[in-house]
Each structure stands twice: as C-alpha cells, then as structure tokens.
Design a protein around this motif. Structure first.
Motif, PDB file in Angstrom:
ATOM      1  N   ARG A 148       0.840  -1.208   0.000  1.00 51.43           N
ATOM      2  CA  ARG A 148       0.000   0.000   0.000  1.00 51.43           C
ATOM      3  C   ARG A 148       0.870   1.252   0.000  1.00 51.43           C
ATOM      4  O   ARG A 148       0.590   2.233  -0.720  1.00 51.43           O
ATOM      5  CB  ARG A 148      -0.915   0.005   1.228  1.00 51.43           C
ATOM      6  N   ILE A 149       1.930   1.235   0.806  1.00 51.92           N
ATOM      7  CA  ILE A 149       2.849   2.383   0.875  1.00 51.92           C
ATOM      8  C   ILE A 149       3.512   2.606  -0.482  1.00 51.92           C
ATOM      9  O   ILE A 149       3.637   3.743  -0.955  1.00 51.92           O
ATOM     10  CB  ILE A 149       3.898   2.148   1.983  1.00 51.92           C
ATOM     11  N   ALA A 150       3.946   1.518  -1.126  1.00 53.70           N
ATOM     12  CA  ALA A 150       4.587   1.636  -2.439  1.00 53.70           C
ATOM     13  C   ALA A 150       3.629   2.242  -3.456  1.00 53.70           C
ATOM     14  O   ALA A 150       4.014   3.104  -4.260  1.00 53.70           O
ATOM     15  CB  ALA A 150       5.071   0.267  -2.904  1.00 53.70           C
ATOM     16  N   GLN A 151       2.382   1.822  -3.412  1.00 47.92           N
ATOM     17  CA  GLN A 151       1.391   2.355  -4.345  1.00 47.92           C
ATOM     18  C   GLN A 151       1.075   3.822  -4.041  1.00 47.92           C
ATOM     19  O   GLN A 151       0.958   4.642  -4.952  1.00 47.92           O
ATOM     20  CB  GLN A 151       0.122   1.506  -4.284  1.00 47.92           C
ATOM     21  N   LYS A 152       0.979   4.138  -2.758  1.00 54.44           N
ATOM     22  CA  LYS A 152       0.634   5.503  -2.347  1.00 54.44           C
ATOM     23  C   LYS A 152       1.676   6.512  -2.816  1.00 54.44           C
ATOM     24  O   LYS A 152       1.334   7.616  -3.277  1.00 54.44           O
ATOM     25  CB  LYS A 152       0.486   5.556  -0.827  1.00 54.44           C
ATOM     26  N   TYR A 153       2.965   6.132  -2.695  1.00 56.58           N
ATOM     27  CA  TYR A 153       4.050   7.070  -3.010  1.00 56.58           C
ATOM     28  C   TYR A 153       4.729   6.760  -4.349  1.00 56.58           C
ATOM     29  O   TYR A 153       5.761   7.358  -4.668  1.00 56.58           O
ATOM     30  CB  TYR A 153       5.088   7.052  -1.887  1.00 56.58           C
ATOM     31  N   ASN A 154       4.149   5.833  -5.105  1.00 58.53           N
ATOM     32  CA  ASN A 154       4.689   5.448  -6.402  1.00 58.53           C
ATOM     33  C   ASN A 154       6.149   4.990  -6.285  1.00 58.53           C
ATOM     34  O   ASN A 154       7.040   5.475  -7.002  1.00 58.53           O
ATOM     35  CB  ASN A 154       4.577   6.587  -7.420  1.00 58.53           C
ATOM     36  N   LEU A 155       6.383   4.048  -5.400  1.00 51.06           N
ATOM     37  CA  LEU A 155       7.714   3.478  -5.186  1.00 51.06           C
ATOM     38  C   LEU A 155       7.768   2.078  -5.793  1.00 51.06           C
ATOM     39  O   LEU A 155       6.737   1.429  -5.987  1.00 51.06           O
ATOM     40  CB  LEU A 155       8.031   3.395  -3.692  1.00 51.06           C
ATOM     41  N   LEU A 156       8.973   1.617  -6.082  1.00 48.77           N
ATOM     42  CA  LEU A 156       9.153   0.245  -6.531  1.00 48.77           C
ATOM     43  C   LEU A 156       9.722  -0.579  -5.386  1.00 48.77           C
ATOM     44  O   LEU A 156      10.634  -0.128  -4.685  1.00 48.77           O
ATOM     45  CB  LEU A 156      10.091   0.176  -7.737  1.00 48.77           C
ATOM     46  N   ILE A 157       9.188  -1.770  -5.193  1.00 50.03           N
ATOM     47  CA  ILE A 157       9.692  -2.703  -4.195  1.00 50.03           C
ATOM     48  C   ILE A 157      10.633  -3.677  -4.892  1.00 50.03           C
ATOM     49  O   ILE A 157      10.257  -4.324  -5.875  1.00 50.03           O
ATOM     50  CB  ILE A 157       8.544  -3.496  -3.536  1.00 50.03           C
ATOM     51  N   VAL A 158      11.859  -3.777  -4.406  1.00 44.57           N
ATOM     52  CA  VAL A 158      12.800  -4.798  -4.867  1.00 44.57           C
ATOM     53  C   VAL A 158      12.829  -5.864  -3.781  1.00 44.57           C
ATOM     54  O   VAL A 158      13.336  -5.626  -2.680  1.00 44.57           O
ATOM     55  CB  VAL A 158      14.205  -4.219  -5.114  1.00 44.57           C
ATOM     56  N   THR A 159      12.242  -7.016  -4.059  1.00 43.79           N
ATOM     57  CA  THR A 159      12.111  -8.057  -3.052  1.00 43.79           C
ATOM     58  C   THR A 159      13.040  -9.226  -3.356  1.00 43.79           C
ATOM     59  O   THR A 159      12.985  -9.805  -4.451  1.00 43.79           O
ATOM     60  CB  THR A 159      10.655  -8.529  -2.912  1.00 43.79           C
ATOM     61  N   ASP A 160      13.901  -9.534  -2.409  1.00 48.83           N
ATOM     62  CA  ASP A 160      14.860 -10.633  -2.521  1.00 48.83           C
ATOM     63  C   ASP A 160      14.260 -11.835  -1.805  1.00 48.83           C
ATOM     64  O   ASP A 160      14.184 -11.868  -0.577  1.00 48.83           O
ATOM     65  CB  ASP A 160      16.184 -10.202  -1.875  1.00 48.83           C
ATOM     66  N   GLU A 161      13.847 -12.837  -2.578  1.00 43.18           N
ATOM     67  CA  GLU A 161      13.156 -14.001  -2.014  1.00 43.18           C
ATOM     68  C   GLU A 161      13.990 -15.271  -2.158  1.00 43.18           C
ATOM     69  O   GLU A 161      13.472 -16.374  -2.327  1.00 43.18           O
ATOM     70  CB  GLU A 161      11.782 -14.140  -2.668  1.00 43.18           C
ATOM     71  N   MET A 162      15.322 -15.110  -2.032  1.00 43.17           N
ATOM     72  CA  MET A 162      16.243 -16.219  -2.232  1.00 43.17           C
ATOM     73  C   MET A 162      15.998 -17.375  -1.259  1.00 43.17           C
ATOM     74  O   MET A 162      16.270 -18.534  -1.575  1.00 43.17           O
ATOM     75  CB  MET A 162      17.680 -15.705  -2.094  1.00 43.17           C
ATOM     76  N   TYR A 163      15.490 -17.072  -0.067  1.00 46.34           N
ATOM     77  CA  TYR A 163      15.296 -18.105   0.952  1.00 46.34           C
ATOM     78  C   TYR A 163      13.827 -18.544   1.058  1.00 46.34           C
ATOM     79  O   TYR A 163      13.422 -19.109   2.069  1.00 46.34           O
ATOM     80  CB  TYR A 163      15.768 -17.586   2.316  1.00 46.34           C
ATOM     81  N   GLU A 164      13.042 -18.301   0.034  1.00 49.21           N
ATOM     82  CA  GLU A 164      11.594 -18.494   0.121  1.00 49.21           C
ATOM     83  C   GLU A 164      11.182 -19.893   0.571  1.00 49.21           C
ATOM     84  O   GLU A 164      10.161 -20.059   1.240  1.00 49.21           O
ATOM     85  CB  GLU A 164      10.930 -18.184  -1.221  1.00 49.21           C
ATOM     86  N   HIS A 165      11.931 -20.932   0.197  1.00 43.48           N
ATOM     87  CA  HIS A 165      11.541 -22.301   0.532  1.00 43.48           C
ATOM     88  C   HIS A 165      11.993 -22.733   1.919  1.00 43.48           C
ATOM     89  O   HIS A 165      11.569 -23.789   2.393  1.00 43.48           O
ATOM     90  CB  HIS A 165      12.096 -23.277  -0.503  1.00 43.48           C
ATOM     91  N   LEU A 166      12.844 -21.940   2.552  1.00 43.46           N
ATOM     92  CA  LEU A 166      13.390 -22.331   3.846  1.00 43.46           C
ATOM     93  C   LEU A 166      12.647 -21.582   4.951  1.00 43.46           C
ATOM     94  O   LEU A 166      13.138 -20.607   5.517  1.00 43.46           O
ATOM     95  CB  LEU A 166      14.898 -22.053   3.894  1.00 43.46           C
ATOM     96  N   VAL A 167      11.420 -22.034   5.230  1.00 46.75           N
ATOM     97  CA  VAL A 167      10.584 -21.430   6.271  1.00 46.75           C
ATOM     98  C   VAL A 167      10.112 -22.538   7.210  1.00 46.75           C
ATOM     99  O   VAL A 167       9.956 -23.697   6.812  1.00 46.75           O
ATOM    100  CB  VAL A 167       9.374 -20.681   5.676  1.00 46.75           C
ATOM    101  N   TYR A 168       9.896 -22.148   8.475  1.00 42.60           N
ATOM    102  CA  TYR A 168       9.601 -23.126   9.521  1.00 42.60           C
ATOM    103  C   TYR A 168       8.343 -22.703  10.280  1.00 42.60           C
ATOM    104  O   TYR A 168       8.405 -22.001  11.284  1.00 42.60           O
ATOM    105  CB  TYR A 168      10.795 -23.260  10.474  1.00 42.60           C
ATOM    106  N   GLY A 169       7.208 -23.091   9.730  1.00 43.76           N
ATOM    107  CA  GLY A 169       5.944 -22.788  10.385  1.00 43.76           C
ATOM    108  C   GLY A 169       5.343 -21.459  10.016  1.00 43.76           C
ATOM    109  O   GLY A 169       4.184 -21.194  10.337  1.00 43.76           O
ATOM    110  N   ALA A 170       6.088 -20.603   9.355  1.00 46.81           N
ATOM    111  CA  ALA A 170       5.575 -19.295   8.955  1.00 46.81           C
ATOM    112  C   ALA A 170       4.946 -19.395   7.568  1.00 46.81           C
ATOM    113  O   ALA A 170       5.161 -20.358   6.829  1.00 46.81           O
ATOM    114  CB  ALA A 170       6.698 -18.264   8.947  1.00 46.81           C
TER     115      ALA A 170
END
Length: 392
Positions: A198-220
C-alpha cells in the motif's frame, strides 16, 4: 624509474567508498588459522552444506556432452525463462511473461543490475535493518542513499510499516525487502507485506524483493509481496539456497517489462549471459519440480531441527537469540562475551575457535550472526566451545 612511474594507480572514489565485507573478513581470518593447523569451526558463510541434487548435476553433464557450451542470449536461454515464468506462476502466484524475466550470474548480479537501472545520485532507498551487508553498499555505489528502517530482536525483527512510511521522503525511490531474511531469518507476514505494498502504491515506489530463501521457512507463511502490488514489484530469486547451487551462479528476476529491459541492457555491457551450463542445470531443477521439492523438504527438515537446537543452546548459554522463522541464520546477543560485537567475534574466533560474523555491517550492534547450514554434530561442538568462553 621515475617517482611518477612508481606511484600506485589512482583508485576511483567509487572503489574507495566500498567497505570490505565483514563476512569475507571473518572467513579469511578463519581460513588463515585453519592453514596454520588451528581447528576452527566456521559458522560465518551462508552456504548450504548439502550437495546439489543428482538430477540437477545429471542435467549439467548432459548439457556439457551435448555441446551446450556457447554464448546464450543475454537474458538467458528461452527455455529457462519460460520455466522461471511458470515457477513464478506455480509457486508465487505471480504473472511474469518470459520476456519480463532475466537470468543473471547469481542473485547478487540481479540486485546490482536492478539498482543501477533504477537509481540516480541522491535517490533514497528504504532497507529494513538488520540487513544483508551488500544492499546498502550496492545502493551507495549508484550514488543513491541507503536509509535504514530499524527492527528489534525483542520483536523477532518484525517490520513495522509505520516505521517504514515515516522515512519516506520526496527522494525515496525504492523499498528493499528480504523475507525470509539474511541475517535475521525474519519472515514478514502477509498483513505486513500488504501494508508495504500500500505504501509503495501511495508514493509510487518500486519494491525490490529478494526471495532467495523463500523455501526455507519453519511454520511461517511465506508470501510474495508481488501478489499485492505486481506493478510496483521486482522479484529477485535464484538457484543458490533452495537447490544448493551456490557455485553454479544462477539468479533471476521478474518484474515490469521496462525494468527488465534496462537490466538486460546493463548486463549486455558487463557480464553478458550467465553460465550456459548453470542455466541448463537450473532448468532441470525447475522442470523436474516434484523431484526438486523432495530435495527441498529434506533440507528444510534438517535446517528446522538445527535451528531449534542452536537457538535453545545459545539462549541456555546466556546469549539471547530470537527464534528465526526462515533462512538458516540466527542473530545472537553476545554482550555477555563483550559489549562490542567486533571484539566478541574476535574472542569467539581466537579463544573458542568459532568463526561468526559481527553484526556491525548488518546494523546490528551487540549481535553476531551464526549460520546453521552445517551438521548437528558441528552445532553441538560449537555450543560446547562457546560455552567455555561465555561461561567465564
């Protein structure tokens, strides 16, 4: 020879501005001690201890034997970009056409290309802290300004969107996210990601998201922020962590077509294409995704058990350590060893013979990072050694 010819070459201000990585510094010191015959256990490098899956290695061998050793398109072989597009759709709920996907020499190059494609001198970039050491250094290389958004150990390093929005100015251009995170292992929940979107859309910002560890989650619950604001998100990922392919050097990105096109243009004038053999190996990891999923689950189960043991052990030694929800790192408060994290890391290396990374470059004073991408026997020995120093 004239004095002028003996003078050292003048380095650029850009090169001189770079800070050496504390991770590399600690690793180098540990390796030097090991060369001297000292029994040092390194907990400093973020690299899976598992071997690359057999079906991935077999695909690389077939590629070599089949002569797939030539230049490829700068953005990657079409088959791999199609497989990445399908992966984004299947695993992340993201719709990136193959033309909106680029393949790079590791995730680090994808980030580097993105920052240089998007930032001008004086721009500001919001980065939750503690952060991976390379984010602010890459941003600074472009002439832009990294702006830390603090999180705390007491909250499990949870990101407060209000803290983020309070730091938005007229110069803010990007938000960098890393979830699951290095060095904290924090996983930002969907409601937080929705607020950041929502913040990115409000202020016209770009989010650079690093999801390198996406598969290594424990209950989350791991969610890609691009599902909330696709037009405001560039998603970075790669083969290194989930597929135990660090040395293969394959990263990738998907996002707005204009950003990807600019990243490809930059790459065409720097490294050109990523390794052809690495690309075909990654193609096998993505296309044979059921076999790859079994490997990931095996590794994740092992990391989960290791996480539980090292967190319990460090807390029992009087080193407060939040329980991370992802990746394979813990952040331990080492003020019981020494108030200064650099000195604490030195003591642990020189006296306990355990190499850790001081939190200085992570913006985490009083803390050190340990990687638990190692066997349980090693973790037990590390806890024993640290206990001898911390218990004094």
């Amino acid at each position: 020879m004239s004095p002028q010819s003996e003078a050292a070459p003048r380095l650029s201000q850009r090169a001189l501005s770079l800070k050496p990585s504390s991770t590399v510094a600690v690793t180098s010191r540990a390796l030097e001690l090991q060369r001297q015959g000292v029994d040092v256990i390194s907990m400093s490098v973020g690299e899976p201890d598992f071997d690359t899956p057999p079906h991935v290695k077999a695909a690389a061998i077939r590629a070599i034997e089949g002569g797939k050793t030539k230049y490829t398109a700068v953005s990657g072989i079409p088959e791999l970009r199609e497989a990445i597009s399908a992966k984004f759709r299947r695993e992340n709920g993201l719709e990136y056409a193959p033309s909106a996907v680029t393949v790079t020499s590791g995730g680090k190059q994808a980030l580097f290309n993105a920052f240089f494609a998007l930032l001008d001198p004086g721009d500001e970039v919001l980065i939750p802290a503690p952060y991976w050491v390379s984010y602010p250094e890459m941003v600074a290389l472009t002439g832009a300004v990294p702006v830390a958004v603090p999180t705390t150990p007491e909250s499990g390093f949870a990101l407060d969107p209000a803290e983020l929005e309070a730091r938005v100015t007229s110069r803010t251009r990007l938000i960098v996210l890393n979830s699951p995170g290095n060095p904290t292992g924090a996983v930002f929940p969907p409601e937080v990601l929705a607020e950041v979107a929502r913040i990115a859309q409000k202020y016209n910002l770009l989010i650079v998201t690093d999801e390198m560890y996406e598969h290594l989650v424990y209950g989350a619950e791991q969610v890609s922020i691009g599902t909330f604001a696709p037009e405001h998100t560039l998603t970075i990922n790669g083969a290194s962590k989930a597929y135990a392919m660090t040395g293969w050097r394959i990263g990738y990105a998907g996002g707005p077509q204009g950003v990807i096109t600019a990243m490809n243009a930059l790459q065409s004038q720097s490294t050109s294409n990523a390794s052809s053999i690495g690309q075909y190996a990654t193609l096998a990891a993505l296309e044979q995704h059921e076999e790859t999923a079994r490997f990931i689950e095996m590794a994740r189960t092992a990391y989960h058990a290791r996480r539980d043991r090292i967190v319990a052990g460090l807390n029992a030694l009087g080193l407060p350590t939040p329980t991370p929800q992802g990746a394979f790192y813990v952040m331990a408060d080492t003020r019981a060893v020494h108030e200064n994290e650099l000195e604490a890391a030195r003591i642990l290396l020189d006296e306990a013979r355990v190499a850790v990374v001081p939190g200085t470059d992570f913006a985490a004073p009083g803390q050190v990072r340990l990687s638990y991408a190692t066997g349980m026997d090693t973790i037990e020995e590390v806890l024993r050694r640290i206990g001898e120093v911390a218990g004094r």
